[in-house]
Design a protein around this motif. Structure first.
Motif, PDB file in Angstrom:
ATOM      1  N   LEU A 189      38.716  -5.340 -13.080  1.00 56.08           N
ATOM      2  CA  LEU A 189      39.009  -5.489 -11.904  1.00 56.08           C
ATOM      3  C   LEU A 189      40.187  -5.150 -10.602  1.00 56.08           C
ATOM      4  O   LEU A 189      40.089  -4.953  -9.136  1.00 56.08           O
ATOM      5  CB  LEU A 189      40.033  -7.906 -11.865  1.00 56.08           C
ATOM      6  CG  LEU A 189      38.552  -8.020 -12.708  1.00 56.08           C
ATOM      7  CD1 LEU A 189      38.861  -9.234 -13.081  1.00 56.08           C
ATOM      8  CD2 LEU A 189      37.424  -8.450 -11.767  1.00 56.08           C
ATOM      9  N   ARG A 190      41.142  -4.654 -11.344  1.00 55.96           N
ATOM     10  CA  ARG A 190      41.559  -3.358 -10.705  1.00 55.96           C
ATOM     11  C   ARG A 190      42.070  -2.528 -10.208  1.00 55.96           C
ATOM     12  O   ARG A 190      41.713  -1.971  -8.920  1.00 55.96           O
ATOM     13  CB  ARG A 190      43.337  -2.860 -11.556  1.00 55.96           C
ATOM     14  CG  ARG A 190      43.912  -4.326 -12.326  1.00 55.96           C
ATOM     15  CD  ARG A 190      45.274  -3.079 -12.348  1.00 55.96           C
ATOM     16  NE  ARG A 190      46.725  -3.683 -13.281  1.00 55.96           N
ATOM     17  CZ  ARG A 190      46.991  -4.152 -13.834  1.00 55.96           C
ATOM     18  NH1 ARG A 190      46.495  -3.393 -14.592  1.00 55.96           N
ATOM     19  NH2 ARG A 190      47.857  -5.227 -14.128  1.00 55.96           N
ATOM     20  N   GLY A 191      39.938  -2.178 -10.531  1.00 57.27           N
ATOM     21  CA  GLY A 191      39.675  -1.290  -9.725  1.00 57.27           C
ATOM     22  C   GLY A 191      38.434  -1.416  -8.355  1.00 57.27           C
ATOM     23  O   GLY A 191      37.520  -0.637  -7.578  1.00 57.27           O
ATOM     24  N   CYS A 192      38.489  -2.386  -8.290  1.00 57.95           N
ATOM     25  CA  CYS A 192      37.315  -3.103  -7.208  1.00 57.95           C
ATOM     26  C   CYS A 192      38.340  -3.409  -5.981  1.00 57.95           C
ATOM     27  O   CYS A 192      39.420  -3.437  -6.215  1.00 57.95           O
ATOM     28  CB  CYS A 192      36.831  -4.450  -8.048  1.00 57.95           C
ATOM     29  SG  CYS A 192      35.943  -4.232  -9.433  1.00 57.95           S
ATOM     30  N   ARG A 193      37.373  -3.077  -5.079  1.00 55.61           N
ATOM     31  CA  ARG A 193      37.516  -3.678  -4.009  1.00 55.61           C
ATOM     32  C   ARG A 193      37.368  -5.391  -3.293  1.00 55.61           C
ATOM     33  O   ARG A 193      37.784  -6.140  -2.532  1.00 55.61           O
ATOM     34  CB  ARG A 193      38.153  -2.605  -2.580  1.00 55.61           C
ATOM     35  CG  ARG A 193      37.677  -0.968  -2.766  1.00 55.61           C
ATOM     36  CD  ARG A 193      37.675  -0.333  -2.313  1.00 55.61           C
ATOM     37  NE  ARG A 193      38.412  -0.977  -1.037  1.00 55.61           N
ATOM     38  CZ  ARG A 193      37.237  -0.638   0.379  1.00 55.61           C
ATOM     39  NH1 ARG A 193      35.949   0.479   0.385  1.00 55.61           N
ATOM     40  NH2 ARG A 193      38.012  -0.336   1.748  1.00 55.61           N
ATOM     41  N   THR A 194      36.818  -5.843  -3.697  1.00 62.13           N
ATOM     42  CA  THR A 194      36.144  -7.303  -4.091  1.00 62.13           C
ATOM     43  C   THR A 194      35.610  -8.089  -5.042  1.00 62.13           C
ATOM     44  O   THR A 194      35.380  -7.431  -6.253  1.00 62.13           O
ATOM     45  CB  THR A 194      34.803  -7.160  -2.847  1.00 62.13           C
ATOM     46  OG1 THR A 194      34.908  -6.557  -1.637  1.00 62.13           O
ATOM     47  CG2 THR A 194      34.402  -8.698  -2.278  1.00 62.13           C
ATOM     48  N   VAL A 195      36.232  -9.079  -4.925  1.00 65.70           N
ATOM     49  CA  VAL A 195      36.528 -10.090  -6.734  1.00 65.70           C
ATOM     50  C   VAL A 195      36.223 -11.097  -6.178  1.00 65.70           C
ATOM     51  O   VAL A 195      36.614 -11.832  -4.945  1.00 65.70           O
ATOM     52  CB  VAL A 195      37.520  -9.631  -6.988  1.00 65.70           C
ATOM     53  CG1 VAL A 195      37.645 -11.340  -8.654  1.00 65.70           C
ATOM     54  CG2 VAL A 195      38.171  -8.732  -7.954  1.00 65.70           C
ATOM     55  N   PHE A 196      35.073 -11.562  -7.271  1.00 64.64           N
ATOM     56  CA  PHE A 196      34.573 -13.291  -6.579  1.00 64.64           C
ATOM     57  C   PHE A 196      34.669 -14.019  -7.703  1.00 64.64           C
ATOM     58  O   PHE A 196      33.853 -13.520  -9.174  1.00 64.64           O
ATOM     59  CB  PHE A 196      33.072 -12.903  -5.959  1.00 64.64           C
ATOM     60  CG  PHE A 196      32.477 -14.580  -5.230  1.00 64.64           C
ATOM     61  CD1 PHE A 196      32.609 -15.479  -4.555  1.00 64.64           C
ATOM     62  CD2 PHE A 196      31.719 -15.167  -6.858  1.00 64.64           C
ATOM     63  CE1 PHE A 196      32.543 -16.876  -4.361  1.00 64.64           C
ATOM     64  CE2 PHE A 196      30.830 -16.447  -6.880  1.00 64.64           C
ATOM     65  CZ  PHE A 196      31.177 -16.861  -5.173  1.00 64.64           C
TER      66      PHE A 196
END
Length: 196
Positions: A189-196
């Protein structure tokens, strides 16, 4: 507190409607439920979406239409069946699908892991396997738990232990993800720009 609520009993919805002049739904998380206080009441009062519900829908619309990548969907809850349509929609857009909660047991069993006495939707094992396969074909990665917290039975004084997913015993049931899974999920998740 009233069975008529979840059953969507019209007379109960009508009784609730007598308490107000207009119904404003600001409860996005339960809007899919056909309860008396969510759906039934709209038959007896003018009804509108609230500002928070509108904000949730606008945000969700942007995520669905044009998410910033990498994009992860973190899903949990008890039932795969409740989330099949959502996952089907996201599979073409996400880079990662992280599965926790009770539904992880169904995905783990679909991957041939022993899941003991964990609650599993046996009628959705093929669905879970199909979702993981489609995600892979779309270049997305399903991230399943690598360790879980298990117990013999669900009660307040039950002894819980952490085990790798390949060491769940037939008399154990999964109650949560473990610390190594939390680390894996966090790293993803730290490497993501969008989290749903």
């Amino acid at each position: 507190f009233h069975p008529e609520e979840e059953e969507g009993v019209p007379s109960f919805a009508q009784a609730l409607a007598r308490l107000g002049d207009i119904y404003v739904n600001d409860a996005f998380a339960v809007s899919h439920r056909c309860h008396a206080s969510i759906v039934g009441i709209t038959n007896y009062l003018p009804a509108v979406a609230g500002l928070l519900l509108e904000k949730e829908l606008d945000t969700l619309g942007r995520i669905i239409e044009d998410p910033a990548h990498p994009f992860a969907a973190l899903v949990g809850g008890a039932k795969v069946g409740d989330k099949v349509d959502l996952l089907e929609n996201f599979l073409k857009k996400v880079d990662f699908v992280l599965v926790g909660g009770g539904m992880a047991a169904t995905f783990l069993k679909a991957e041939c892991y022993e899941i003991g006495k964990s609650v599993v939707e046996n009628d959705h094992l093929q669905v879970a396997a199909g979702l993981m396969n489609r995600a892979k074909n779309n270049g997305a990665r399903f991230v399943l738990p690598v360790d879980v917290i298990v117990t013999g039975e669900i009660k307040s004084d039950a002894k819980a232990t952490v085990v790798p997913v390949n060491n769940i015993q037939p008399n154990q049931r999964i109650v949560d993800i473990g610390p190594e899974t939390i680390k894996e999920f966090t790293k993803t998740l730290r490497g993501c720009r969008t989290v749903f």
